[in-house]
Design a protein around this motif. Structure first.
Motif, PDB file in Angstrom:
ATOM      1  N   GLY A 190       4.450  -1.302  -2.126  1.00 25.66           N
ATOM      2  CA  GLY A 190       3.446  -2.257  -2.580  1.00 25.66           C
ATOM      3  C   GLY A 190       3.771  -2.992  -3.863  1.00 25.66           C
ATOM      4  O   GLY A 190       2.874  -3.562  -4.481  1.00 25.66           O
ATOM      5  N   GLU A 229       4.921  -6.122   0.866  1.00 25.84           N
ATOM      6  CA  GLU A 229       4.380  -5.453  -0.323  1.00 25.84           C
ATOM      7  C   GLU A 229       2.862  -5.498  -0.395  1.00 25.84           C
ATOM      8  O   GLU A 229       2.251  -4.762  -1.150  1.00 25.84           O
ATOM      9  N   ARG A 230       2.231  -6.350   0.421  1.00 28.30           N
ATOM     10  CA  ARG A 230       0.770  -6.390   0.444  1.00 28.30           C
ATOM     11  C   ARG A 230       0.210  -5.239   1.289  1.00 28.30           C
ATOM     12  O   ARG A 230      -0.914  -4.797   1.093  1.00 28.30           O
ATOM     13  N   THR A 279       0.685   1.201  -9.088  1.00 23.79           N
ATOM     14  CA  THR A 279       0.757  -0.003  -8.261  1.00 23.79           C
ATOM     15  C   THR A 279      -0.453  -0.086  -7.334  1.00 23.79           C
ATOM     16  O   THR A 279      -1.037  -1.154  -7.143  1.00 23.79           O
ATOM     17  N   ARG A 310       9.345  -2.082  -2.852  1.00 19.57           N
ATOM     18  CA  ARG A 310       8.670  -3.102  -2.056  1.00 19.57           C
ATOM     19  C   ARG A 310       7.794  -2.459  -0.986  1.00 19.57           C
ATOM     20  O   ARG A 310       6.643  -2.845  -0.803  1.00 19.57           O
ATOM     21  N   THR A 328      -0.006  -5.746  -6.257  1.00 20.98           N
ATOM     22  CA  THR A 328       1.422  -5.945  -6.028  1.00 20.98           C
ATOM     23  C   THR A 328       2.149  -6.363  -7.295  1.00 20.98           C
ATOM     24  O   THR A 328       3.341  -6.162  -7.438  1.00 20.98           O
ATOM     25  N   ASN A 383       5.485  -6.094  -5.775  1.00 16.48           N
ATOM     26  CA  ASN A 383       6.033  -7.426  -5.562  1.00 16.48           C
ATOM     27  C   ASN A 383       7.291  -7.563  -6.420  1.00 16.48           C
ATOM     28  O   ASN A 383       7.261  -8.045  -7.550  1.00 16.48           O
TER      29      ASN A 383
END
Lengths: 340, 260, 235, 367
Positions: free
Chosen positions: D226, B81-82, B113, D223, B118, D228
């Motif tokens: 990006g 997700e980073r 987002t 996910r 994140t 979390n």
């Protein structure tokens, strides 16, 4: 439920840490046995009976979950009906226990089939949540119907004379009906194992669990097998209900109580593994009965009274589940990717 | 033939990247170095490991071994997700959507987002208006403006594919991985989609890796082509070089030449 | 009358129609291929024929050996003598090789001998008791074919049997296709992306593109006409 | 029929579109109208239960933040409500902490417990998550039953000294006495209800809340784009627990004490049923579910004899006490039907669709 899951049994995969834990548990059990041998055997048999009952419910639950992906919350209600049908047949209609032992499970099986045909079959292609919720509603309905028909108060039946006496196990005596329950449950488990692993019917069910559509392409009528397996699962739960009703008695919340613990059993054993359900059922059954005894013995031996927590037995299954899932996220014998 | 750029300084690079599933080697020691601004096509027969390569590069699957570099940084251990926040975005082979959200919301949630990180505790304001302008711009770019209010699941197949691209663009990427953006489209629609990809690349200065099975498209639009076969890189080169390569003809084009 | 007749077939999924008026015929003892790119509608055609839940057939007819397949339950279709070897093989991973074959035999009307399949596919003989999941892709493909052949079918539908396999295994599968069609009289409809396999095995080829049958050609013509291959198959 | 298309139909048929005011005005309307409606002779005929309705609406709405918006199914939601109830009861009865301090502390404590549990289990698969919440809830029930240090009162729960001095009861009604003023307890609850649910609504409409919906719809996609996912789930779980505890805190005063049933699995199950029955897809769904559930419970258990055709001309008397005592059977049936029709729509979804269809027909639109 497969041969490969059987192969995973074995001490080979026990790590050093695991060995230490099992060693400590064995030591604690020895201490408890040394302190109060009679009570220990008593509780051990109690745990065995309880564990076997859990396994009988868990088998049907696990089969239905594996085959249809439905979390059948109403399975505990079927177990309960087994007990109440026994009451109806024996106490109200005056039939013998042996007739009840055969007829009551078959009647429960029919209720199970009705449940599958009327409600659950429409939800096979829906997300798992839908099946779970519908079964939840069915459980509520059966429970209320039971209260309406047989009342709120706990009921029991007269144990048949042959089973009413006690068996002498040297350090203690145990009611025969409890040993009988264990034997019947063990035979049922063996029969289910043979059916699943050794027959062509079982082969087709195992195939269906893995790939329902492909099994259909090979000419296997899967919907008919779903009904049969639902019937079978309900019958097994019904047998559990007859045994429980005869040995202990019944009340309208027993279905609910048992289904929750049974889910714990299935999850601890690993969803999708029948073998895991058997192991976890016996493990949790014994843990529930022996943990309080072990703690009390420990309190006696060490003099620390605080160790003997009253009523801890009821909490043990949940603690076991939290621990098992944190260490092994798929339970003891769970398959990768199943229901995740 | 291979990449002549150092993967550690390329826009996107991999070194010895592998992914094993049990005994099966899906991605086998792949070295890639895609310079900034390039449109790189990834081709190869079914089961060659193209999508798995994307999954490993984006860390949807953890690699068995090897390293991934993004703009000179080693991102091998950066969680999935980073990565979009570092500029690495992807679209999917199947139509992955937030099915019950509107088309606009699909893009907006991602734009939001991209702006917020994140995880963000932004509990104030109306989530339907935050970054809505940015999302509308992106929809205009991919030609989905008129469907902004449609529930994503009700879009046609081709529009769902375009929405997938829009969502990837909404992460504000520098490197964009597109997994068969034209699959299931007719020739006209495919052509439009490829032109869309090219214009996005030009306007936003993107580096693009594109898995594509339509050779006509691949040969006409890519700067360079990487051919995968059974998990490993068979060849990398310009369209002309790839067309002239016997190994490629053999493996990918099914040995037609040999039959002829 | 042809063994398999597909007429004017319209089919698709919730997301949209995939097949538009597909027509194809397979005569007894023929090997016919259905060629097309990814997403052209090959697997959708196969799944329509064997009566899968998805796609939904919206129009047209499918007849096999005089039986209307659209009116037949999916699990009754194999008993008519039509057997599927699906894409990605789909062997039952937890079942052993023997169990996989036995399962298929058990549900066929007039099955062949299970033991005979091991003579037929010697590479499977050594791994009778191995769970299918522990086999290589090529071995699983053999198993999938054996599983189909044991039902003693009149016709086999082979969906991308060579996908992702090493060249020498592809040769072996080509040989098997020859053997079962020529020596054992099984009719075959082969779905392929790999033109070479189709050229090596089939007598006749349907080209499918965007859900339409765009051409029906002989092996000769397909071999020679490069523009045809370019246009519909991207090679 | 999905949410957006239902809304679309409503818009097309000219239902009043209040835009951003729809939810605040709706909440206000519920708070103002609920008591007169339930206390009407044709309905329940007595007003005392109205405050319970509102409190349970808060609790079930908090659960729907998990189920409806984030897609998490907790089998132990009652635990977080019960922590609120017990915190206040313990603070008042044993610790002499004033209510106004105890209530926020109880809510914080509940949220804190949820945060820790969430960190441990929020990433687990659906069934595992459900089972683990159940296990933790069982543990909480066990602790309260065990009565550590005499704090929780064991099986009898807590009743003595659990009501603050500014609460008065007379003839079945509860009042809040502040200085010289005497405010009906219902209106105090109504005020908290409106403010609490407005906060919850803001949560679900905020950028944070919209991201939760994306997580519900497609976790893997979120996910890869990006998000979390795990942290969003943990915080959804935490917020849901805080709002449940808010309901629990009110319940403590409403029921004048804490009982073990507030921590029981049956209560958690009832919360799920109410949410689904009402319609998990809608913000007002849980409110509708609570209304149906509690109304049926109160109404049917009060209903004894059905006399046909008229009370004055009793040709046929049907004794219904025996049947209607089992009202949960009929709710179970309604619930099963609702799930079969559509698992996330509930009675509110069915009602909306019916209204839309009817008004479309009235306006002569062909379908």
């Amino acid at each position: 439920m497969s041969t490969s899951s059987l192969r995973t049994l074995g001490l080979a995969r026990l790590s050093a840490g695991g060995a230490a834990v099992w060693g400590a548990i064995a030591l604690l059990l020895l201490v408890a046995f040394a302190v109060e041998p009679g009570l220990f055997v008593d509780q051990f048999v109690g745990g065995l009976v309880y564990g076997m009952t859990l396994v009988l419910i868990a088998l049907g639950l696990s089969i239905i979950l594996g085959l249809l992906g439905i979390v059948n919350f109403a399975h505990g209600a079927l177990f309960m009906l087994g007990a109440y049908f026994t009451y109806q047949l024996m106490a109200l209609w005056g039939l013998s226990f042996w007739i009840a032992l055969v007829v009551a499970p078959l009647l429960v099986g029919l209720v199970g089939v009705a449940m599958e045909r009327l409600v659950l079959q429409w939800l096979y292609d829906e997300p798992p949540l839908a099946g779970l919720l519908a079964a939840f509603g069915l459980a509520l309905m059966i429970q209320e119907a039971t209260r309406a028909i047989w009342g709120d108060t706990p009921l029991s039946v007269v144990t048949p004379a042959v089973l009413a006496q006690s068996a002498d196990l040297a350090v203690t005596t145990v009611a025969r009906v409890r040993l009988f329950s264990v034997v019947v449950a063990a035979l049922v488990i063996l029969a289910v194992y043979l059916l699943i692993e050794r027959t062509d019917f079982g082969l087709s069910v195992r195939a269906g669990v893995q790939d329902r559509e492909m099994a259909g392409f090979l000419g296997i009528d899967m919907p008919r097998r779903f009904v049969l397996m639902f019937f079978l699962g309900a019958v097994i739960a019904g047998i559990g209900g007859v045994l429980q009703g005869t040995a202990v008695g019944m009340n309208p919340t027993m279905g609910q109580q048992y289904i929750i613990i049974t889910f714990v059993v299935v999850v601890v054993g690993g969803i999708g593994s029948l073998f895991g359900s058997v192991v976890a059922g016996l493990l949790i059954g014994e843990a529930v009965f022996l943990t309080p005894l072990v703690l009390r013995s420990l309190a006696d031996v060490t003099g620390i009274g605080a160790l003997a927590v009253p009523g801890i037995g009821g909490l043990v299954p949940y603690l076991v589940m939290i621990l098992v899932l944190l260490v092994r996220p798929r339970g003891l014998y769970g398959q990768e990717g199943f229901m995740e | 033939m291979s990449d002549d750029v150092d993967p550690r300084s390329a826009a996107l690079g991999t070194e010895g990247l592998s992914k094993h599933f049990g005994g099966i080697v899906a991605v086998d020691e792949v070295d890639l170095a895609v310079p900034a601004g390039e449109l790189r096509a990834i081709i190869g027969p079914n089961g060659a490991g193209k999508t798995t390569l994307f999954n490993v590069v984006t860390h949807a699957l953890a690699p068995t071994s090897g390293s991934v570099y993004l703009g000179g940084e080693d991102i091998t251990d950066v969680p999935q997700e980073r990565r979009p926040h570092l500029g690495l975005a992807r679209s999917f082979q199947s139509n992955e959507l937030f099915a019950e959200l509107s088309v606009l919301e699909n893009v907006r949630v991602i734009a939001q987002t991209a702006a917020a990180g994140t995880f963000s505790f932004s509990l104030l304001g109306d989530g339907r208006s935050v970054r809505a302008e940015a999302a509308r711009d992106i929809l205009a770019r991919v030609g989905l403006s008129e469907h902004a209010a449609t529930e994503a699941t009700n879009l046609s197949h081709g529009d769902q594919r375009r929405l997938g691209i829009a969502m990837a663009v909404a992460t504000e990427p520098s490197v964009l991985l597109l997994d068969e953006p034209t699959s299931g489209m007719g020739p006209g629609e495919s052509r439009e989609t490829v032109e869309l990809v090219q214009s996005l690349q030009d306007d936003l200065g993107l580096t693009v890796l594109m898995i594509e099975h339509d050779m006509e498209i691949v040969l006409s639009v890519s700067d360079r082509i990487t051919v995968l076969n059974r998990g490993s890189v068979l060849a990398t080169g310009t369209p002309d070089e790839i067309q002239g390569d016997d190994d490629v003809q053999d493996a990918y084009l099914g040995g037609v030449r040999e039959e002829l | 009358m042809s063994l398999l007749e597909v007429r004017d077939l319209d089919a698709g999924y919730e997301t949209g129609q995939v097949l538009f008026g597909v027509d194809l015929d397979v005569e007894r003892d023929e090997v016919v291929s259905l060629l097309g790119r990814n997403g052209a509608g090959k697997t959708t055609t196969m799944r329509s024929i064997v009566g899968a839940d998805e796609p939904t057939v919206r129009g047209g007819s499918i007849t096999f050996d005089g039986h209307d397949l659209l009116a037949t339950e999916a699990h009754d279709i194999p008993r008519l003598g039509l057997s599927l070897v699906p894409e990605a093989r789909r062997c039952f991973g937890d079942l052993t090789v023997t169990e996989n074959i036995r399962l298929a035999a058990h549900h066929a009307t007039n099955p062949r001998d299970v033991a005979a399949m091991f003579e037929r596919f010697p590479e499977l003989d050594d791994m009778r008791d191995r769970p299918a999941r522990h086999m290589s892709g090529g071995e699983q493909q053999m198993l999938a074919i054996a599983r189909s052949l044991v039902t003693n079918p009149q016709m086999i539908l082979l969906d991308e049997p060579c996908e992702g396999l090493a060249p020498y295994i592809v040769r072996r599968i080509e040989d098997i296709i020859h053997e079962i069609s020529e020596n054992e009289g099984v009719t075959i409809l082969l779905v392929e992306q790999n033109v070479a396999v189709a050229l090596a095995t089939a007598d006749r080829h349907y080209l499918i593109d965007e859900g339409h049958i765009v051409d029906e050609v002989t092996t000769e013509r397909l071999r020679e006409d490069e523009t045809l291959r370019q246009r519909y198959l991207g090679v | 029929m999905s949410r957006d298309s239902t809304a679309g139909v409503l818009e097309r048929v000219g239902a009043i579109d209040l835009g951003v005011w729809q939810v605040p005005l709706g909440l206000l309307a519920v708070a103002v109208l609920l008591r007169p409606v339930v206390s009407h002779d044709l309905m329940l005929g007595y007003p005392q239960v109205a405050s319970s309705f509102l409190i349970w609406m808060i609790i079930v709405a908090s659960f729907n933040l998990l189920m409806g918006y984030t897609g998490l199914i907790s089998f132990g939601h009652a635990m977080f409500m019960g922590i609120g109830t017990y915190s206040v009861a313990i603070a008042l009865s044993s610790l002499a902490v004033p209510f106004l301090l105890a209530a926020p502390l109880g809510i914080l404590f509940s949220a804190g417990v949820a945060y820790l549990i969430g960190r441990l289990i929020a990433h687990k698969g659906e069934i595992y998550f459900a089972m683990l919440t159940l296990a933790f809830a069982k543990s909480a029930h066990f602790v309260a039953n065990y009565n550590p240090g005499g704090l929780t009162g064991g099986t009898t729960g807590l009743a003595d000294g659990t009501t603050p001095a500014w609460i008065e009861t007379s003839r079945g009604f509860t009042y809040v006495v502040l200085g010289g003023f005497r405010i009906d307890w219902y209106w105090a609850v109504a005020a908290v209800f409106v403010v609490g649910l407005l906060l919850l609504w803001q949560l679900v409409r905020s950028p944070f809340g919209r991201t939760l919906v994306a997580v519900r719809e497609n976790e893997a996609l979120a996910r890869s784009m990006g998000v979390n996912v795990r942290r969003y789930k943990v915080w959804a779980f935490t917020f849901a627990a805080a709002f449940a505890a808010l309901g629990g805190v009110l319940l403590e005063i409403n029921n004048q004490g804490a009982t073990l049933s507030e921590l029981s699995i049956v209560t958690s199950g009832n919360i799920i049923i109410m949410a689904v029955l009402g319609g998990a897809n809608y913000f007002f769904g849980p409110l509708a579910g609570v209304f149906v559930w509690m109304f049926v419970e109160e109404y049917l258990t009060d209903f004894h004899t059905l006399v046909l055709p008229l009370t004055e001309v009793p040709l046929l008397r049907i004794e219904l006490t025996g049947v209607l005592a089992y009202w949960q059977f009929f709710l179970g049936l309604l619930f099963v039907v609702a799930v079969l029709v559509s698992p996330r729509e509930g009675v509110l979804g069915l009602a909306k669709a019916t209204v839309a269809r009817l008004s479309a027909r009235i306006r002569g639109e062909s379908e």
